[in-house]
Design an enzyme around this catalytic site. Structure first.
Site, PDB file in Angstrom:
ATOM      1  N   ARG A 121       2.576   3.747  -5.647  1.00  8.58           N
ATOM      2  CA  ARG A 121       3.112   3.745  -4.279  1.00  8.58           C
ATOM      3  C   ARG A 121       2.689   4.980  -3.498  1.00  8.58           C
ATOM      4  O   ARG A 121       2.960   5.078  -2.318  1.00  8.58           O
ATOM      5  CB  ARG A 121       4.638   3.613  -4.322  1.00  8.58           C
ATOM      6  CG  ARG A 121       5.072   2.290  -4.917  1.00  8.58           C
ATOM      7  CD  ARG A 121       6.543   1.986  -4.748  1.00  8.58           C
ATOM      8  NE  ARG A 121       6.854   0.731  -5.433  1.00  8.58           N
ATOM      9  CZ  ARG A 121       7.411   0.641  -6.621  1.00  8.58           C
ATOM     10  NH1 ARG A 121       7.749   1.738  -7.264  1.00  8.58           N
ATOM     11  NH2 ARG A 121       7.650  -0.527  -7.172  1.00  8.58           N
ATOM     12  N   VAL A 122       2.050   5.932  -4.164  1.00 12.12           N
ATOM     13  CA  VAL A 122       1.493   7.088  -3.448  1.00 12.12           C
ATOM     14  C   VAL A 122       0.085   6.742  -2.972  1.00 12.12           C
ATOM     15  O   VAL A 122      -0.344   7.119  -1.896  1.00 12.12           O
ATOM     16  CB  VAL A 122       1.489   8.341  -4.351  1.00 12.12           C
ATOM     17  CG1 VAL A 122       0.744   9.483  -3.695  1.00 12.12           C
ATOM     18  CG2 VAL A 122       2.917   8.757  -4.656  1.00 12.12           C
TER      19      VAL A 122
END
Length: 509
Positions: free
Chosen positions: A366-367
């Site tokens: 999710r980064v």
């Protein structure tokens, strides 16, 4: 014979009275009502705090967990075979804490940070609470620095950043620990301190990890926290918090750390055992109701701190074991919802010979590209696109025997790209090597090489870059960007090597 005068005696008495200092030592003492299975019920410790350390008469340390009206429930940090009903228990007034410091690097310790490697005592610099509050939002900064694992499949498509929490999940024997150990090996000379926490593992497995790290000179910057399968459930429950506390010492000094929890499934099982013995009510799927809090308060401590806090980071790689690939079970869903993405390892992919056995379809970070260098961003985009197209075409081609030349070419390249992602254990690749390998795959340099020779192509390319094309390696390591100059250097490298590789193979044939 000298005589003592009465006034001399009275002066001595007055002096003693003047110098008399009242020093009272107040101790809170309780009595063991019931003991068994590592749990003690204690009467009389009315002023005790939750999580406070207590001392039993035989020297066993305990932690007060259940504070009830008539007695308290405490867990013992050892076998406690000499603790009997009626034994005296003393409160310490201290919340559970352990010694921390840089002297722990290179050592193997238990869940109370006591050395178990036979190399003597560890001189600690200070103590930290086992359970401390996670950094708040204001103290944090967005994750933007890459934490390179040395594995092409992860660094290109599921990048991990410093301060991120990335879950490694999969069935047993699918290579979860191998990914974690490779990531530690790749932190050599990168100023990242590593903590490997083994929960409920066999002692032989921990020894194997230690041997791999030692052989690759990785123990110089690594601490191993071991609560093996034969350790009491209490120590298995505490070990991850000990690992986080040892890591936090470095993070708050402005340094970068990586902590691996191997694995949290076994910590949850140990906590379940403790909770049932303490008569805490079970919740969903018979786990204690607060098992989500057990993992969230551990993983939330991972962070990238802002510049005012020193700019340190703590990256967490928790490992969770699934049964038959069921990621919708209780503990997997808990930890997936707490972390910033997951790397899913599939038993089917593992058995088909692809290592690491990463299922790219349901793995996610999710980064994302915020945790990638500019050079990796440029080559990874093309790799993802071509692999996605290949996956679709491969599924489609199973139902058709007559394929046009373009489709056949795409399928051939996809198979070669998949071969590029295969990587032997304990052989992480540097950024320049990964960029060169991906660029070669997506720009047609390996299209004419047979699948069986892809591995030898990669091995030879690594040696060629290190021995012959050091200028490209140094330039990319310095700039981390694939600009025009670096791209031209890389193209020249690949042209020279591909020509050399083709001549060598032609001669062998």
């Amino acid at each position: 014979m000298a005589t003592i005068q009465p006034d001399e005696i009275s002066n001595i008495i007055r002096k003693k009275i003047r110098n008399y200092n009242k020093r009272f030592k107040i101790e809170t003492i309780g009595t063991v009502l019931k003991v068994g299975d590592g749990i003690a019920r204690i009467y009389g410790l009315d002023k005790i705090m939750a999580g406070e350390l207590i001392n039993f008469a035989d020297g066993t340390i305990g932690i007060a967990l259940n504070l009830e009206p008539r007695n308290i429930g405490a867990v013992m940090m050892g076998q406690g075979t000499n603790v009997k009903e009626g034994s005296i228990v003393r409160a310490t007034g201290r919340i559970a804490q352990i010694p921390v410091g840089s002297a722990f690097l290179g050592r193997i310790v238990d869940a109370l940070a006591r050395p178990i490697d036979g190399q003597g005592e560890i001189q600690s610099e200070k103590n930290r609470l086992l359970e401390s509050a996670a950094p708040g939002i204001i103290a944090r900064k967005s994750v933007f620095e890459s934490l390179e694992t040395g594995l092409i499949a992860i660094d290109s498509m599921i990048p991990i950043g410093r301060g991120q929490r990335e879950l490694i999940i999969g069935d047993r024997q699918t290579g979860k620990t191998a990914i974690a150990v490779d990531t530690i090996l790749n932190q050599k000379e990168k100023s990242v301190y590593c903590v490997y926490v083994a929960v409920g593992q066999k002692a032989s497995s921990v020894a194997q990890v230690f041997s791999t790290l030692k052989k690759n000179d990785a123990m110089d910057y690594t601490i191993i926290v071991a609560a093996t399968a034969d350790a009491p459930a209490t120590l298995q429950y505490l070990a991850p918090y000990t690992g986080a506390t040892l890591s936090e010492y470095f993070m708050y000094k402005g340094q970068h750390t990586l902590v691996i929890y191997d694995d949290l499934s076994k910590q949850a099982q140990a906590y379940r055992e403790m909770s049932l013995l303490l008569r805490r009510p079970p919740g969903r799927e018979a786990f204690p109701g607060d098992v989500f809090y057990l993992h969230s308060r551990l993983l939330e401590r991972a962070a990238k701190l802002n510049d005012q806090m020193g700019g340190g980071s703590m990256t967490a790689l928790p490992i969770v074991e699934t049964q038959e690939g069921d990621v919708s079970a209780y503990i997997p869903t808990n930890v997936i919802s707490i972390t910033d993405g997951q790397i899913f390892l599939s038993a089917d992919i593992f058995n088909s010979g692809i290592r690491p056995a990463i299922n790219i379809g349901i793995s996610v970070s999710r980064v994302g590209s915020a945790a990638q260098s500019k050079a990796m961003k440029k080559v990874a985009g093309q790799l993802k696109l071509e692999l996605a197209q290949f996956a679709e075409l491969e599924a489609f081609s199973q139902f058709s025997s007559d394929l046009d030349q373009t489709t056949q070419n795409q399928l051939a390249r996809g198979k070669r790209l998949r071969e590029l992602l295969k990587q032997p254990q304990a052989s992480p690749l540097s950024l320049p090597e990964q960029v060169a390998i991906i660029y070669a795959g997506t720009n047609g340099y390996i299209d004419d090489i047979s699948l069986e020779k892809i591995h030898s192509y990669i091995v030879g390319l690594k040696q060629f870059l290190t021995n012959t094309k050091i200028e490209y390696v140094k330039t990319l390591e310095k700039t981390k960007n694939l600009d025009e100059i670096t791209t031209n250097l890389l193209k020249q490298c690949l042209d020279d090597y591909s020509k050399q590789f083709a001549e060598k193979n032609f001669t062998e044939v």
